[in-house]
Write a protein that holds these residues in place. Sequence first.
Motif, short mmCIF file in Angstrom:
data_model
loop_
_atom_site.label_atom_id
_atom_site.label_comp_id
_atom_site.label_asym_id
_atom_site.label_seq_id
_atom_site.Cartn_x
_atom_site.Cartn_y
_atom_site.Cartn_z
N THR A 15 -22.17 0.04 -4.08
CA THR A 15 -21.58 -1.17 -4.64
C THR A 15 -22.60 -2.28 -4.73
O THR A 15 -22.64 -3.05 -5.70
N ALA A 16 -23.46 -2.39 -3.72
CA ALA A 16 -24.49 -3.43 -3.71
C ALA A 16 -25.42 -3.32 -4.91
O ALA A 16 -25.85 -4.32 -5.47
N ARG A 17 -25.71 -2.09 -5.32
CA ARG A 17 -26.55 -1.91 -6.51
C ARG A 17 -25.93 -2.63 -7.71
O ARG A 17 -26.63 -3.32 -8.47
N LEU A 18 -24.64 -2.45 -7.87
CA LEU A 18 -23.98 -3.06 -9.02
C LEU A 18 -23.89 -4.57 -8.88
O LEU A 18 -24.03 -5.29 -9.87
N ARG A 19 -23.63 -5.06 -7.67
CA ARG A 19 -23.61 -6.51 -7.49
C ARG A 19 -24.95 -7.13 -7.89
O ARG A 19 -24.99 -8.17 -8.56
N ILE A 20 -26.04 -6.50 -7.49
CA ILE A 20 -27.37 -7.02 -7.83
C ILE A 20 -27.59 -6.98 -9.33
O ILE A 20 -28.03 -7.97 -9.94
N ALA A 21 -27.30 -5.84 -9.95
CA ALA A 21 -27.55 -5.70 -11.39
C ALA A 21 -26.70 -6.67 -12.19
O ALA A 21 -27.20 -7.31 -13.14
N LEU A 22 -25.44 -6.80 -11.86
CA LEU A 22 -24.56 -7.72 -12.58
C LEU A 22 -25.05 -9.16 -12.45
O LEU A 22 -25.00 -9.94 -13.42
N ALA A 23 -25.54 -9.51 -11.26
CA ALA A 23 -26.06 -10.87 -11.06
C ALA A 23 -27.34 -11.09 -11.85
O ALA A 23 -27.52 -12.14 -12.49
N LEU A 24 -28.24 -10.11 -11.82
CA LEU A 24 -29.49 -10.24 -12.57
C LEU A 24 -29.25 -10.35 -14.07
O LEU A 24 -29.96 -11.06 -14.78
N LYS A 25 -28.23 -9.65 -14.55
CA LYS A 25 -27.90 -9.69 -15.98
C LYS A 25 -27.02 -10.89 -16.34
O LYS A 25 -26.66 -11.07 -17.51
N LYS A 26 -26.67 -11.71 -15.33
CA LYS A 26 -25.85 -12.92 -15.55
C LYS A 26 -24.51 -12.57 -16.17
O LYS A 26 -24.01 -13.26 -17.07
N LEU A 27 -23.89 -11.51 -15.68
CA LEU A 27 -22.62 -11.05 -16.23
C LEU A 27 -21.46 -11.47 -15.32
O LEU A 27 -21.53 -11.31 -14.10
N GLU A 28 -20.42 -11.97 -15.93
CA GLU A 28 -19.21 -12.31 -15.19
C GLU A 28 -18.36 -11.05 -15.01
O GLU A 28 -18.28 -10.20 -15.90
N TYR A 29 -17.72 -10.95 -13.85
CA TYR A 29 -16.85 -9.80 -13.58
C TYR A 29 -15.86 -10.18 -12.50
O TYR A 29 -16.07 -11.13 -11.74
N SER A 30 -14.78 -9.46 -12.46
CA SER A 30 -13.82 -9.63 -11.37
C SER A 30 -14.00 -8.49 -10.38
O SER A 30 -14.59 -7.44 -10.70
N THR A 31 -13.51 -8.70 -9.17
CA THR A 31 -13.70 -7.73 -8.11
C THR A 31 -12.36 -7.30 -7.53
O THR A 31 -11.48 -8.12 -7.30
N VAL A 32 -12.23 -6.00 -7.31
CA VAL A 32 -11.10 -5.44 -6.56
C VAL A 32 -11.70 -4.84 -5.29
O VAL A 32 -12.57 -3.96 -5.36
N TYR A 33 -11.27 -5.34 -4.15
CA TYR A 33 -11.83 -4.88 -2.88
C TYR A 33 -11.07 -3.64 -2.40
O TYR A 33 -9.85 -3.66 -2.25
N VAL A 34 -11.80 -2.56 -2.19
CA VAL A 34 -11.23 -1.30 -1.74
C VAL A 34 -11.57 -1.15 -0.25
O VAL A 34 -12.74 -1.13 0.12
N ASP A 35 -10.55 -1.06 0.57
CA ASP A 35 -10.74 -1.01 2.02
C ASP A 35 -11.14 0.40 2.45
O ASP A 35 -10.32 1.23 2.80
N PHE A 36 -12.43 0.62 2.43
CA PHE A 36 -12.98 1.94 2.76
C PHE A 36 -12.68 2.32 4.20
O PHE A 36 -12.37 3.47 4.51
N ALA A 37 -12.77 1.35 5.10
CA ALA A 37 -12.56 1.63 6.52
C ALA A 37 -11.16 2.16 6.79
O ALA A 37 -10.96 2.98 7.70
N ASN A 38 -10.19 1.72 6.01
CA ASN A 38 -8.81 2.17 6.16
C ASN A 38 -8.43 3.25 5.13
O ASN A 38 -7.24 3.47 4.87
#
Length: 227
Positions: A15-38
């Motif tokens: 997920t961090a890869r995509l956060r970095i790439a989206l930020a570098l490309k200055k792209l707006e996006y929404s986030t859905v948090y998936v609770d991996f631990a649960n």
Amino acid sequence: MPQLTLYGYYRSSCTARLRIALALKKLEYSTVYVDFANKEHRGEAYTAINPNQSIPTLAADEGDSNGPVYITQSVAALEYIEEAFPDNAVRLLPGTAGDRARVRSLVEIIVADLQPRQASITLERLGNDLGATQEQRVKWSYDWCIKELRAYEKLVTAAGPVGKYSVGDTLTLADVCLVPAVQNAVEKWGVNLAKEFPVLAAIYDNLKVLPEVQAAHWSRQPDAPKE
């Protein structure tokens, strides 16, 4: 312009890869948090969009009657971002075929050779199926970090003088994938980056000061535990 939604988890390096790439490309996006631990990623709702139950998924809604395209592998999502928005901010794939091949080779060391061997599901199976202790699982992860980061560093140096980043002085998808891999190696598995990999340490020093990289760190995500 496609509407982007990132389904992810704060501690997921993919997920961090995509956060970095989206930020570098200055792209707006929404986030859905998936609770991996649960185990939310194994639930019916998430499995419907990602049958592999892996994290992350990037949904790209291009506004047609077919609905969103669900991109269920991080590298496919990274390449979609670059191909769909080639002129946004920075280009994350170089201009020549040779340099693109170098970038993709480095990416594969991280995403195909390193990350799966220290993924949560792998460590879980080592413990449950083979009886590996926590100490043994940490050593397993550490040893794979050393092997694959060494291969990465050798490939970087084999191309001649090293630039600021993995392939010359321009940010690429290789750097996007390297950052969370290094963070895991250092923060989770105890790798001494400066001692073991001085070239990668210098590259990471250049990367970690970027605001896009800093903002993508797992500890700064809204779904991360608060102390």
